[in-house]
Design a protein around this motif. Structure first.
Motif, mmCIF file in Angstrom:
data_model
loop_
_atom_site.group_PDB
_atom_site.id
_atom_site.type_symbol
_atom_site.label_atom_id
_atom_site.label_comp_id
_atom_site.label_asym_id
_atom_site.label_seq_id
_atom_site.Cartn_x
_atom_site.Cartn_y
_atom_site.Cartn_z
ATOM 1 N N GLU A 156 0.792 -1.208 0.102
ATOM 2 C CA GLU A 156 0.075 0.035 -0.039
ATOM 3 C C GLU A 156 0.801 1.228 0.000
ATOM 4 O O GLU A 156 0.403 2.237 -0.705
ATOM 5 C CB GLU A 156 -1.024 -0.020 1.283
ATOM 6 N N GLU A 184 2.219 1.420 -3.568
ATOM 7 C CA GLU A 184 0.932 2.214 -4.570
ATOM 8 C C GLU A 184 0.703 3.307 -4.280
ATOM 9 O O GLU A 184 0.712 4.141 -5.433
ATOM 10 C CB GLU A 184 -0.370 1.205 -4.237
ATOM 11 N N GLU A 185 0.793 3.879 -3.135
ATOM 12 C CA GLU A 185 0.678 5.237 -2.650
ATOM 13 C C GLU A 185 1.543 6.305 -3.548
ATOM 14 O O GLU A 185 1.369 7.375 -3.941
ATOM 15 C CB GLU A 185 0.590 5.554 -1.300
ATOM 16 N N GLU A 215 3.768 5.465 -6.115
ATOM 17 C CA GLU A 215 3.376 5.478 -7.489
ATOM 18 C C GLU A 215 2.310 6.365 -7.946
ATOM 19 O O GLU A 215 2.286 7.038 -8.888
ATOM 20 C CB GLU A 215 2.984 3.928 -7.895
#
Length: 311
Positions: free
Chosen positions: A300, A303-304, A306
């Motif tokens: 997570e 992902e944040e 990116e």
């Protein structure tokens, strides 16, 4: 202000396992531990159900885990977390006794502490006959009479350990049967350790040190004094949840942190693992939860990052 991908609060089995997994994923992470070791974990005298070891003490296992963690991320001892500020776009603010940190994610693994009997004499004779740790204080009572109060795994383990130290041990239990697993109950019988059933400690007595306890039979209401040199209390644990409360994390009725199957709390970016989540309090479970929390946090946080780059 130091910034991290992940701050792990607590250096017990869950926190240390999370540290190993976070470090191996390349996360910039740190463990903040309020003591020099890992609290109650150091007090476990003997474990015979941790995979890979026939017999090992809590202290020995934790020291092995700490050495493994330190190959990947640092552990900051004697640094107690006082406050976690709610999540915002710039990260999560963690305030400790030594300063402030910012993190993209936080994992709470503060564990629990020994429940007290809350009877007269318990506080007064702490360190003078009253103990919550057979590993720590048991050697002081070799050849002496001691009682262990409780009926779960911890109580039976401590009783067996004290017996092996050549203490004269008696268990005091408020019910008519033990809650400990069958294997430990069988070991208790092998060691010929007596149990006083249906009885509760009403008071711990003595002058300079413990000399007896006042017992009451919960069925007959009969009272009597039982001579003893030491009282080892093992009646369960309570969650160390103050840090979670400051963050606004959801707790259940028992004060334990509520998580989903990925160890997420109700606040984005804050995870929890180990005894602080309640449920089955076993080392192997705490380690599993720590691994899950660290891996999900990595995914997570990545992902944040990116998404932020694309923005």
């Amino acid at each position: 202000m130091e910034e991290y991908d992940l701050i792990i609060i607590g250096g017990g089995p869950a926190g240390l396992t999370a540290g190993i997994y976070a470090g191996r994923q390349g996360m910039n992470a740190v463990i903040l531990e309020r003591m020099t070791g890992a609290g109650s974990g150091y007090m476990v005298p003997i474990m015979e159900n941790y995979p890979g070891f026939d017999v090992i003490s809590g202290k020995e296992l934790l020291e092995k885990m700490r050495k493994q963690v330190e190959k990947h991320i640092p552990i900051k001892n004697m640094e107690e977390v006082r406050k976690i500020s709610k999540n915002d776009p710039s990260g999560i603010l963690v305030t400790t006794t030594k300063g402030e940190y910012k993190a993209k994610a936080v994992m709470i693994s503060t564990g629990s502490h020994h429940r007290r009997l809350n009877v007269p004499g318990e506080f007064e004779f702490l360190g003078r006959g009253v103990s919550y740790c057979a590993t720590c204080d048991g050697p002081l009572f070799k050849g002496k009479n001691v009682i262990v109060v409780g009926g779960g795994n911890a109580a039976v383990q401590e009783a067996i350990y004290l017996k092996d130290l050549d203490c004269n041990v008696t268990i005091i239990h408020r019910r008519d049967q033990l809650r400990a697993e069958k294997y430990l109950q069988n070991k208790l019988k092998e060691h010929e350790i007596p149990v006083i059933w249906d009885s509760a400690v009403e008071e711990i007595n003595g002058k300079q040190a413990v000399s007896s306890v006042s017992l009451i039979n919960r069925k007959t209401q009969e009272k009597n004094d039982f001579p003893t040199d030491g009282v080892f209390i093992a009646v369960g644990e309570e969650p160390l949840n103050q840090v979670a409360i400051t963050a606004g994390v959801e707790l259940d009725k028992g004060g334990y942190i509520v998580t989903d199957k990925h160890q997420r709390t109700n606040i984005p970016g804050i995870y929890a693992a180990g005894d602080i989540t309640g449920g089955i309090k076993q080392w192997v479970v705490a380690c599993a939860e720590g691994a899950v929390a660290a891996l999900i946090a990595f995914v997570e946080v990545t992902e944040e990052s990116e998404i932020s780059c694309k923005d």
